[in-house]
Design an enzyme around this catalytic site. Structure first.
Site, short mmCIF file in Angstrom:
data_model
loop_
_atom_site.label_atom_id
_atom_site.label_comp_id
_atom_site.label_asym_id
_atom_site.label_seq_id
_atom_site.Cartn_x
_atom_site.Cartn_y
_atom_site.Cartn_z
N ASP A 11 -17.05 74.75 6.50
CA ASP A 11 -16.62 73.46 5.94
C ASP A 11 -15.67 72.80 6.95
O ASP A 11 -14.52 73.22 7.10
CB ASP A 11 -15.92 73.68 4.60
CG ASP A 11 -15.23 72.44 4.06
OD1 ASP A 11 -15.61 71.32 4.46
OD2 ASP A 11 -14.29 72.59 3.25
N PHE A 24 -10.50 73.24 9.07
CA PHE A 24 -11.78 73.91 9.23
C PHE A 24 -11.71 75.22 8.46
O PHE A 24 -10.82 76.03 8.69
CB PHE A 24 -12.06 74.16 10.71
CG PHE A 24 -13.39 74.78 11.02
CD1 PHE A 24 -14.54 74.36 10.37
CD2 PHE A 24 -13.51 75.78 11.98
CE1 PHE A 24 -15.77 74.93 10.66
CE2 PHE A 24 -14.73 76.35 12.29
CZ PHE A 24 -15.86 75.92 11.62
N TYR A 31 -24.51 57.86 -7.54
CA TYR A 31 -24.70 56.82 -6.52
C TYR A 31 -26.18 56.44 -6.41
O TYR A 31 -27.05 57.32 -6.36
CB TYR A 31 -24.23 57.32 -5.17
CG TYR A 31 -22.76 57.18 -4.88
CD1 TYR A 31 -21.80 57.31 -5.88
CD2 TYR A 31 -22.31 56.93 -3.59
CE1 TYR A 31 -20.45 57.20 -5.60
CE2 TYR A 31 -20.96 56.81 -3.29
CZ TYR A 31 -20.03 56.95 -4.31
OH TYR A 31 -18.69 56.83 -4.03
N ASP A 59 -18.54 66.38 1.08
CA ASP A 59 -17.49 67.22 0.51
C ASP A 59 -17.37 67.01 -0.99
O ASP A 59 -17.19 67.96 -1.76
CB ASP A 59 -16.15 66.96 1.20
CG ASP A 59 -15.77 65.49 1.28
OD1 ASP A 59 -16.64 64.61 1.05
OD2 ASP A 59 -14.59 65.21 1.57
N THR A 74 16.30 58.32 -0.29
CA THR A 74 15.04 57.77 0.23
C THR A 74 13.96 58.83 0.37
O THR A 74 12.80 58.60 -0.01
CB THR A 74 15.28 57.07 1.57
OG1 THR A 74 16.18 55.98 1.36
CG2 THR A 74 13.98 56.52 2.15
#
Length: 242
Positions: A7, A13, A91, A100, A171
């Site tokens: 992957d 990786f 889709y 993925d 912050t």
């Protein structure tokens, strides 16, 4: 091991042996946007078949594939399909659905509806019903990418650091709280919408290198570190040549 799963993501990786219908022990390392350390490539395993999924840059993908072709008899590259292993993609053009995300849905497929949230460079959200029908999803910047984008536009804002607080008083904490909170809010809103649409509770699966900091804010989430590789294992099993 004769078959391995690879992957290649935008920044990490991962690889593992194919162990039955699941991924075995996972190894992983970070890589640059366009390159991978030569020593890392030389350490790759060898075997009979390599099953590969990549969303990385084309040049890096080809370099990894070239290395794998010297180590394996066969290298198979997964592409998103309209349907596989009981999962049907929403889709109209499945080629536009990231591989993925496709593999994460294969890994998540079960007997209950599920929302899959992947937290990496992007935050991806997809809903899958109990029958394997994909109901679409969302793509947004992950908290890490939000921080980096803010730093790029306003260098006085640090790209890392800080702790989550509902109302921060410095912050660094405010940046972490805002970016992590935005991701959590999108996941929660999507989960609520999925439950209303499907008329039942929806399981939440989270994966990706950026997921762990969000888990304390998502008490119902199940973390699946190897979800994409498990999906790749499913693909390898169901699409193997006879």
């Amino acid at each position: 091991m004769s078959e391995w799963l690879f992957d290649l993501g935008n920044s990490r990786f991962k690889y593992a042996p194919l162990d039955g219908t699941r991924a075995g022990d996972v190894q992983a390392w970070a890589h640059g946007a366009e390159a991978m350390d030569t020593a890392a490539l030389s350490a790759l395993p060898s075997g009979k078949v390599a099953h590969v999924a990549s969303v990385a840059a084309a040049g890096l993908t080809e370099r990894v594939l070239a290395s794998l072709r010297t180590r394996f008899e066969q290298v198979r590259v997964v592409r998103t399909a309209a349907a596989c292993a009981g999962v049907r993609i929403a889709y109209a053009d499945p080629s536009r659905f990231g591989v993925d995300r496709f593999l994460a849905l294969l890994g998540a497929r079960g007997d209950a509806p599920v929302l899959v949230a992947g937290v990496g460079t992007a935050l991806t959200i997809d809903v899958l019903d109990a029958d394997g029908q994909h109901h679409g999803g969302r793509i947004a910047a992950s908290p890490t990418t939000m921080r980096e984008a803010l730093h790029a536009r306003a260098v006085q804002l640090p790209p890392t650091g800080g702790a989550y607080a509902e109302l921060a008083n410095d912050t660094d904490d405010a940046l972490t709280s805002g970016c992590d909170g935005a991701a959590v809010a999108l996941i929660e809103r999507s989960l609520q919408h999925a439950a209303r649409t499907l008329g039942m509770p929806v399981r939440l699966l989270v994966h990706g290198g950026g997921a762990p900091p969000l888990l304390p804010l998502l008490p119902t989430a199940e973390f699946r570190a190897a979800l994409v590789l498990d999906g790749l294992a499913t693909w390898a099993t169901h699409s193997a040549a006879p």
